[in-house]
Scaffold this motif. Structure first.
Motif, short mmCIF file in Angstrom:
data_model
loop_
_atom_site.label_atom_id
_atom_site.label_comp_id
_atom_site.label_asym_id
_atom_site.label_seq_id
_atom_site.Cartn_x
_atom_site.Cartn_y
_atom_site.Cartn_z
N VAL A 49 2.50 4.39 5.41
CA VAL A 49 1.28 3.58 5.34
C VAL A 49 1.61 2.27 4.63
CG1 VAL A 49 -1.06 3.44 4.45
CG2 VAL A 49 -0.19 5.62 5.31
N LYS A 50 1.34 1.16 5.25
CA LYS A 50 1.55 -0.16 4.66
C LYS A 50 0.71 -1.18 5.42
CE LYS A 50 5.80 -0.98 7.34
NZ LYS A 50 7.24 -1.32 7.24
N SER A 51 0.58 -2.36 4.86
CA SER A 51 -0.29 -3.36 5.47
C SER A 51 0.23 -3.81 6.83
CB SER A 51 -0.43 -4.57 4.54
OG SER A 51 0.84 -5.12 4.23
N ASN A 52 1.54 -3.77 7.05
CA ASN A 52 2.08 -4.15 8.35
C ASN A 52 1.81 -3.10 9.42
OD1 ASN A 52 3.02 -6.64 7.64
ND2 ASN A 52 5.10 -6.00 7.26
N ASN A 53 1.43 -1.90 9.03
CA ASN A 53 1.11 -0.84 9.98
C ASN A 53 -0.39 -0.65 10.12
OD1 ASN A 53 3.73 -0.35 10.61
ND2 ASN A 53 3.97 1.40 9.24
N VAL B 185 -1.74 1.22 -2.57
CA VAL B 185 -1.00 -0.04 -2.63
C VAL B 185 -1.61 -1.05 -1.67
CG1 VAL B 185 1.25 -1.12 -2.32
CG2 VAL B 185 1.11 1.17 -3.30
N VAL B 186 -2.03 -0.60 -0.48
CA VAL B 186 -2.69 -1.50 0.47
C VAL B 186 -3.97 -2.07 -0.13
CG1 VAL B 186 -3.82 -1.66 2.73
CG2 VAL B 186 -1.71 -0.35 2.48
N ILE B 187 -4.75 -1.21 -0.84
CA ILE B 187 -5.97 -1.70 -1.50
C ILE B 187 -5.62 -2.78 -2.52
CG2 ILE B 187 -7.80 -1.05 -3.10
CD1 ILE B 187 -8.13 1.54 -1.66
#
Length: 999
Positions: A823-827, A888-890
């Protein structure tokens, strides 16, 4: 004979093995176990071979009769509908399902639990109306339904409870009239109906019927009008909280008759008028009075301050006049917060002599005179906040012996004289701010004892002398701001030991000598301002190694030599070397017109900037012929490059076309398609490439019907696919079996917040995955680009909620559960309306059916900055690993920063946020692009992100809980101080100095 027969019969029975079976109440509870979802195995010890359930977890029996009298399933993570069968336990008096996932409606047949005295169903996911029948339970004394989704009216029947003492309906969706029906339940001691969207209602005079009431919470209940005089009839009242409403008018005089009242809060209303002048002395038990953040006018009543108060909070009103002298006589006073008013005159000089003072905040008033000398007389004083007044005189010498002081803010006053030597070295002080006064003298060497000091601000005073070497002992100092004083002499060498220093501002002093060459040791330095001094020597090239530096001002000094080329590696927002004695050619990066103001006043500097150097015109003439000669060479080079480019493009085109043998492709579809594989294959042209990675390329394919899809082409020798995106933080290869199993799983997923996989095409050496096309790309690319301004707060909140719902679906609704692992912002991809969808959770890596437990992985999958600590250390992965990554995305959404960045030093984003919030406050982490009017909601989202990134997996919420918390953030009129029933901690604490510090 009969006696002998009986003897042998008994002997025979005693020799047989015992035959045990569970009793009827145990069978009822076994049914409860079977009907509820139990992911944490709360019921694992419920053994049906026991004769009685009395030793089971959560079960308590009457020792005399053996009957079940109590069921306590609090925090058991149970899910499913309410098990009505528990009402068959005839002696059941205590029932708690608090903080679970009990859903659906609360059945009206719950009234068959006729022996219940205590019912707690708080913090679940009930919906629908409150059951009318609850009031028919004759023994019910305690009813807690807080934190659910009940809606509609509070039933009229709730006025007929016979023995009810405590009722809590806080935090639901009740939208009918304010429930004055409870005024008929005269046995009530606690009434909590706060945090509900009731229709605009008045607090009726019949509230005075509740003569036994001790706690009344009606905050955020849409109350309007004036408070009724009948409140004076609540003789037993201990706590009254009517915060966050639209109340108006004056505080009724009858409140002064509440002789047992301990605390009255009128926080956040729109009260007008003056505080009542008489009747206060009757409130002999009043300890805490809070009427902050209203529109109160007039003066503070002397009668009020004569009471033995422990806390007096009247900040953010329009009060005038002086602070009554009698406040100093209170033997219990520990907190006095009167900031942001219009108070004038002197502060009572005996304040603190008789009181265990802890905090005094009188900031932003018109107060004059001296600081009271005995604030720390009882040895407990911690915070002194007096900024923005007109205090005069010196700092009392007695405060230099107050070892408990933690925060000191005396800025913007008229204080003068020398600061007491011991005051510099107070051991617990973290924040010392005394700017914009007229202090003089030197910084005492005793400052070496201030080991906890993190921020020292003494700017705009008349301090003189040299900066002492002892300043280097402050290993925790983050900011040293001493500009606009009269300091002289060189910088002490010890300043290079302050490796945590981020802000050094010594502008407008008389400092001299050279800038220390060892300045590269200050690796955290973000702001360096030494302008308007008398520094000489050359600019140290080591400044170019300070990767976090974004503000550099060395102007108006006596520096000479050239501008070091190493400065080109800095990413500066402000750069000023003007008015020195610098010479030579400028580094190429700075030899541009945009930097002209940074170098003015240095006659010897030359560069491609008009007017900067007299020799520029001659240099241009010498270069003219050289330019003409090189034009022809450049033309030839351009021609050759064009030929090479054309050949490369033709070669790639031929390779792509050669790899697409339409007769060898097979298609596996997961949805009804409006296109064929041939239409997809025709679009695999290099001009349509929109992305590339280790596993292949991504194309945008525009179909004949005008719709667009995204096509990911994966290839590799031996049918192996490179693990995408994990080159630095783990990875490996995905084999065919894993790929096929993953595609099968993806093909079954149907959710609005997960990118749809249309189909899969494959040959022996190549595979194509066809997804729905997302016009706005990935969250990471957009958030960390110049277009980040498009992501305002409503859009960022929507993205957080959408992606959380997608992950919650993977964890809780897929069987078996799916763990994303990356899970990450690029996904997280964004559609045309900025709706968020989770992607890439299965394309280039295999996600096994992990189920409810954990699974050990052979390699670390994931991306730097997102990997949960336990995953990195143990290779054990479960749903809580995804929760950490989502947290972390938040934090990215809140801060606008990347998960890893050189400015953090050895930290990642999570550690940087925690450290910055703790040391500087929340304002230093929130993205400046966000509108400040959304600060409250942003702080709540920040808290959720920090909760998700807890180091211990057990402390992280499930994604289902995260979705619920995010939905609460999106609700209307969220309070700034959290729920008052002790089950939800505050989001942030607000005072004059730290507006919005995370709790």
């Amino acid at each position: 004979m009969h006696t002998i027969f009986t003897f042998f019969f008994v002997l025979l029975l005693s020799s047989l093995p015992p035959i045990l079976s569970i009793n009827q109440e145990g069978l009822y509870l076994q049914h409860v176990k079977q009907t509820l979802d139990d992911p944490d195995h709360f019921f694992s010890g419920w053994n049906d071979t026991d004769h009685t359930p009395c030793n089971w977890t959560g079960v308590t029996c009457d020792p005399a009769t053996g009957s079940v009298v109590s069921l306590n399933f609090t925090n058991a993570n149970l899910g499913g509908p309410f098990p009505l069968i528990v009402c068959r336990l005839r002696s059941l008096a205590f029932l708690s399902f608090s903080n679970n996932y009990i859903n659906s409606t609360l059945p009206s047949d719950i009234s068959t639990c006729q022996s219940l005295r205590h019912l707690d169903m708080g913090l679940n996911v009930f919906v629908g109306s409150l059951p009318d029948s609850l009031s028919s339970i004759p023994t019910l004394e305690y009813l807690d339904l807080n934190g659910n989704n009940f809606s509609g009216e509070v039933p009229e029947s709730y006025g007929r409870f016979q023995k009810l003492e405590v009722v809590s309906l806080t935090g639901n969706l009740l939208d009918g009239k304010f429930p004055m029906v409870f005024s008929n339940v005269t046995t009530l001691k606690t009434l909590n109906v706060s945090w509900n969207p009731f229709q605009p209602s008045r607090l009726g005079p019949e509230i005075g019927n509740l003569t036994n009431l001790e706690y009344l919470w009606v905050s955020d209940s849409n109350l309007v009008g004036e408070l009724p005089d009948t409140l004076g009839g609540l003789k037993s009242l201990i706590n009254f909280d009517a915060s966050e409403n639209q109340l108006s008018g004056r505080i009724p005089n009858s409140l002064t008759e509440l002789t047992s009242a301990r605390q009255i809060e009128l926080f956040g209303n729109k009260l007008t008028g003056e505080l009542p002048r008489s009747g206060w002395l009757k409130m002999t038990s009043l300890r805490n009075f809070d009427a902050a953040m209203n529109n109160l006018t007039g003066t503070i009543p002397d009668e009020l301050t004569q009471l033995p108060l422990a806390s007096l909070n009247l900040y953010k009103n329009e009060l005038e006049g002086e602070i009554p002298e009698t406040i100093a006589n209170s033997p219990n006073l520990y907190e006095l917060k009167l900031f942001n008013n219009r108070l004038s005159g002197e502060v009572p000089q005996k304040l603190g002599e008789n009181s265990p003072l802890y905090l005094v905040d009188l900031s932003t008033n018109n107060l004059t005179g001296k600081i009271p000398p005995n604030l720390c007389a009882k040895g407990e004083f911690s915070e002194l906040l007096l900024l923005e007044n007109s205090f005069s005189g010196e700092i009392p010498a007695s405060l230099s012996e107050c070892a408990t002081l933690y925060r000191i803010r005396l800025g913007n006053n008229r204080l003068s004289g020398n600061v007491p030597p011991g005051f510099w070295g107070l051991p617990r002080v973290s924040l010392l701010e005394i700017p914009f006064n007229s202090f003089s003298g030197e910084i005492s060497k005793s400052i070496a004892s201030a080991s906890n000091l993190s921020q020292l601000t003494i700017s705009n005073n008349k301090f003189s002398g040299s900066i002492p070497e002892e300043i280097g002992f402050l290993s925790n100092l983050l900011g040293f701001v001493a500009n606009d004083n009269q300091f002289s002499g060189p910088l002490p060498d010890s300043i290079l030991k302050m490796d945590q220093l981020g802000n050094l501002n010594l502008e407008n002093n008389h400092l001299s000598g050279e800038i220390p060459s060892g300045i590269k040791s200050l690796t955290k330095l973000n702001d360096l301002n030494l302008g308007n001094n008398e520094f000489s020597g050359q600019i140290p090239a080591e400044i170019g190694t300070l990767s976090s530096l974004n503000y550099l001002d060395l102007s108006n000094n006596r520096l000479w030599g050239s501008v070091p080329n190493e400065l080109q590696s800095l990413k500066l927002n402000q750069f000023n070397l003007s008015n020195n004695h610098l010479s030579g050619e400028l580094p190429p990066l700075y030899a541009k017109e945009m930097y002209k103001s940074s170098f003015l006043g240095n006659p010897g500097l030359c560069g491609d900037i008009s007017g900067l150097c007299d020799s520029k015109v001659e240099v241009d003439r010498q270069r003219y012929l050289w330019v003409l000669r090189t034009i022809f060479v450049l033309a030839a080079v351009v021609f050759l490059v064009g030929v090479v480019w054309f050949y490369h493009k033709y070669k790639n085109f031929k390779e792509v076309k050669d790899s697409i043998d339409k007769s060898k492709w097979t298609l596996m579809s997961f949805h009804k398609l409006g296109f064929s594989e041939y239409e997809i294959l025709d679009c695999l042209d290099e001009d349509n490439v929109i992305g590339a990675g280790a596993s292949g390329k991504v194309y945008k394919a525009v179909l004949s019907n005008g719709e667009a899809v995204a096509v990911k082409k994966l290839w590799g020798q031996s049918n192996k696919l490179a693990d995408r995106g994990d080159i630095e933080c783990g990875g490996g290869m995905v084999n065919d079996d894993g790929f096929e199993a993953e595609v099968e799983t993806l093909g079954k997923i149907r959710h609005k917040n997960i990118v749809r996989l249309w189909c899969c095409c494959k040959t022996k050496d190549c595979k194509l995955l066809v997804y729905e096309y997302m016009p706005n790309g990935s969250l990471g690319d957009l958030l960390h680009s110049p277009k980040a301004g498009l992501l305002d707060w409503p859009i960022r909140y929507k993205i957080a909620l959408d992606s959380a719902e997608g992950l919650s679906y993977l964890h809780h609704d897929c069987v078996p559960a799916i763990v994303h692992r990356d899970v990450k912002s690029n996904n997280i991809l964004l559609d045309g309306e900025f709706g968020a969808k989770v992607a890439d959770f299965g394309v280039a890596k295999v996600v096994d059916a992990i189920g409810k437990g954990t699974k050990s992985m052979s390699v670390i999958a994931g991306s730097c900055g997102y990997i949960a600590p336990e995953y990195a250390y143990t290779l054990r992965v479960n749903e809580k690993s995804d929760t950490y990554s989502f947290g972390v995305v938040i934090l990215e959404l809140v801060t606008g920063k990347r998960p890893v960045d050189p400015e953090y030093g050895e930290k990642d984003l999570v550690k940087w946020v925690c450290t910055t919030v703790d040391q500087k406050g929340v304002d230093h982490v929130i993205d400046q692009k966000l509108d400040s009017c959304f600060k409250e909601e942003v702080c709540k989202l920040l808290n959720i992100g920090l909760l998700c990134t807890s180091p211990l997996p057990i402390n992280r919420p499930s994604m289902r809980r995260v979705v619920k918390m995010l939905q609460e953030v999106g609700g209307e009129s969220m309070s700034k101080s959290g729920k008052k029933d002790g089950k939800l901690t505050p989001y942030y604490y607000e005072d004059a100095s730290d507006q919005g510090s995370v709790a």
